[in-house]
Scaffold this active site. Structure first.
Site, PDB file in Angstrom:
ATOM      1  N   TYR A  56      35.347  49.081  37.255  1.00  7.23           N
ATOM      2  CA  TYR A  56      35.543  47.644  37.013  1.00  7.23           C
ATOM      3  C   TYR A  56      36.995  47.274  37.284  1.00  7.23           C
ATOM      4  O   TYR A  56      37.919  47.809  36.677  1.00  7.23           O
ATOM      5  CB  TYR A  56      35.164  47.322  35.572  1.00  7.23           C
ATOM      6  CG  TYR A  56      34.916  45.865  35.287  1.00  7.23           C
ATOM      7  CD1 TYR A  56      33.620  45.357  35.298  1.00  7.23           C
ATOM      8  CD2 TYR A  56      35.966  45.000  34.985  1.00  7.23           C
ATOM      9  CE1 TYR A  56      33.379  44.018  35.016  1.00  7.23           C
ATOM     10  CE2 TYR A  56      35.728  43.659  34.708  1.00  7.23           C
ATOM     11  CZ  TYR A  56      34.428  43.174  34.719  1.00  7.23           C
ATOM     12  OH  TYR A  56      34.188  41.845  34.439  1.00  7.23           O
ATOM     13  N   TYR A 107      33.325  38.649  42.164  1.00  7.18           N
ATOM     14  CA  TYR A 107      33.432  38.869  40.723  1.00  7.18           C
ATOM     15  C   TYR A 107      32.133  38.417  40.078  1.00  7.18           C
ATOM     16  O   TYR A 107      31.932  37.238  39.795  1.00  7.18           O
ATOM     17  CB  TYR A 107      34.609  38.076  40.163  1.00  7.18           C
ATOM     18  CG  TYR A 107      34.765  38.192  38.655  1.00  7.18           C
ATOM     19  CD1 TYR A 107      35.101  39.399  38.065  1.00  7.18           C
ATOM     20  CD2 TYR A 107      34.589  37.083  37.826  1.00  7.18           C
ATOM     21  CE1 TYR A 107      35.254  39.509  36.690  1.00  7.18           C
ATOM     22  CE2 TYR A 107      34.741  37.183  36.452  1.00  7.18           C
ATOM     23  CZ  TYR A 107      35.077  38.392  35.889  1.00  7.18           C
ATOM     24  OH  TYR A 107      35.230  38.496  34.536  1.00  7.18           O
TER      25      TYR A 107
END
Length: 388
Positions: free
Chosen positions: A297, A341
């Site tokens: 991430y 995202y």
């Protein structure tokens, strides 16, 4: 405390389908429309129909209620529905909850989804503007009056301490940005397709919150992503090779807050991801050397380095050199800096593609993938593997 022994979930569930909308800055349609499109695409990928679905899992932040998505997507009765808190920290936990449901027989086919107009609608990067009274909001009240108003400013505090503790400069973060954009440049689905960057580009980008520059910060994206989870046995009979959930974990560290854990004894690490790492290694029986690809991430580049260190791929302060050496292929879709995202859900999809052998940046022989969710908050992770 974290688990002292392996859990019993590993190998009992698998990802059977993935689906997404296009990734844009202005989708021109509702978040519900994005969610339904992604769910239907994931079901089609798996060779399933809406009528096969009996469970849905999403994020507490998602604006699309499970029953509304079920109705709009043509799904009938639901025997399981659930949500996970803490923003991007929920990504891998949605698959964990779906896997738990199918392993326990509570549901047979569970779809995890996340959809938002995060660029054209609510912009997470703008930080705290309006918040209902809550204990979480009270914790933020200790930071906001001093100017820590946005995610970048919160992460900058930990990033600065990381550099100080290890005698490094902000340039070390550029290795993550360059790596992500290198993979994004060859991924047609990525927003930054065809647009690689150099370390010089990173160093020349403007400051956002020192020591973070523009190219250390992820995008804001409109889009949706869905993941279909079912039992490993059923997945074997479906359209695509299954990506088996070898291990799944959630983690929150001591003195944990949501993005503002500034009162810990050490600020240059991610204890919540350490909790996840110990559980994933314990349950899967694997170690860093067994992982073929890492999908980490990357809302902010410093936290990628800290994750590598928490998982034991390298020592404290060595994450930048590890990335620079290409010691492990990471974020082969371009990550959230380069592709989109989607609160980490598109990273799970990339791990599945790698295990299927269908990624545009395919790692030869990829059989074990590590996926992580948002850091700085209570988080989650997965180890996925090919069926054996």
């Amino acid at each position: 405390m974290s688990l002292r022994r392996p859990d019993a979930l590993g190998g009992r569930a698998a990802v059977a389908g993935i689906g997404a909308t296009e990734f844009s800055k202005d989708s021109g349609r509702s978040e519900l429309s994005l969610a339904v499109e992604a769910v239907r695409a994931a079901l089609d990928d798996a060779g399933l129909t809406p009528g096969d679905v009996d469970g849905l899992v999403t994020f507490t932040m998602d604006t699309n209620p499970e029953i509304t998505v079920a109705q709009a997507a043509g799904i009938g009765e639901l025997s399981y529905f659930s949500r996970v808190h803490y923003g991007g920290g929920a990504a891998c936990a949605t698959v964990q909850q779906a896997a738990l449901a199918v392993a326990a027989g509570v549901a047979e086919v569970v779809v995890c989804y996340r959809a938002f107009n995060e660029r054209s609608g609510r912009r997470f990067g703008s930080g705290v503007q309006r918040r209902e009274p809550s204990a979480e909001g009270a914790a933020l009240g200790w930071q906001l009056p001093f100017g820590l108003l946005t995610p970048a400013s919160w992460v900058a505090m930990a990033a600065q301490r990381y550099l100080h503790d290890h005698g490094l400069t902000p340039e070390v973060f550029g290795h993550v940005a360059v790596t992500d954009r290198r993979y994004a440049a060859t991924n047609p689905a990525a927003w930054f397709h065809g647009k690689p960057i150099t370390l010089a580009d990173h160093a020349a980008s403007r400051w956002i919150a020192e020591p973070l520059r523009l190219l250390d910060c992820c995008q804001e994206t409109d889009g949706g992503q869905a993941i279909v989870v079912t039992t490993t046995e059923r997945a074997r009979d479906l359209r695509r090779p299954p990506a088996v959930v070898l291990a799944a974990a959630q983690g929150a560290g001591r003195k944990q807050e949501a993005m503002t854990s500034f009162y810990r004894d050490v600020l240059s690490g991610l204890p919540e991801m350490g909790v996840v790492a110990r559980q994933l290694w314990q349950t899967s029986g694997l170690r860093p050397a067994d992982i073929d690809v890492g999908i980490l991430y990357d809302h902010f580049t410093p936290f990628v380095l800290m994750q590598l260190e928490e998982f034991g791929f390298c020592g404290p302060g060595e994450g930048g050199d590890f990335v620079a050496a290409d010691a492990l292929p990471i974020n082969t879709h371009g990550g959230q800096l380069g592709e989109a995202y989607l609160h980490g859900m598109n990273g799970i999809a990339e791990a599945v593609r790698q295990l299927r052998g269908t990624s545009v940046n395919q790692i030869p022989g990829a059989a074990r993938a590590l996926v992580t969710a948002g850091t700085g908050v209570p988080t989650s992770g997965l180890v996925l593997g090919t069926d054996t």
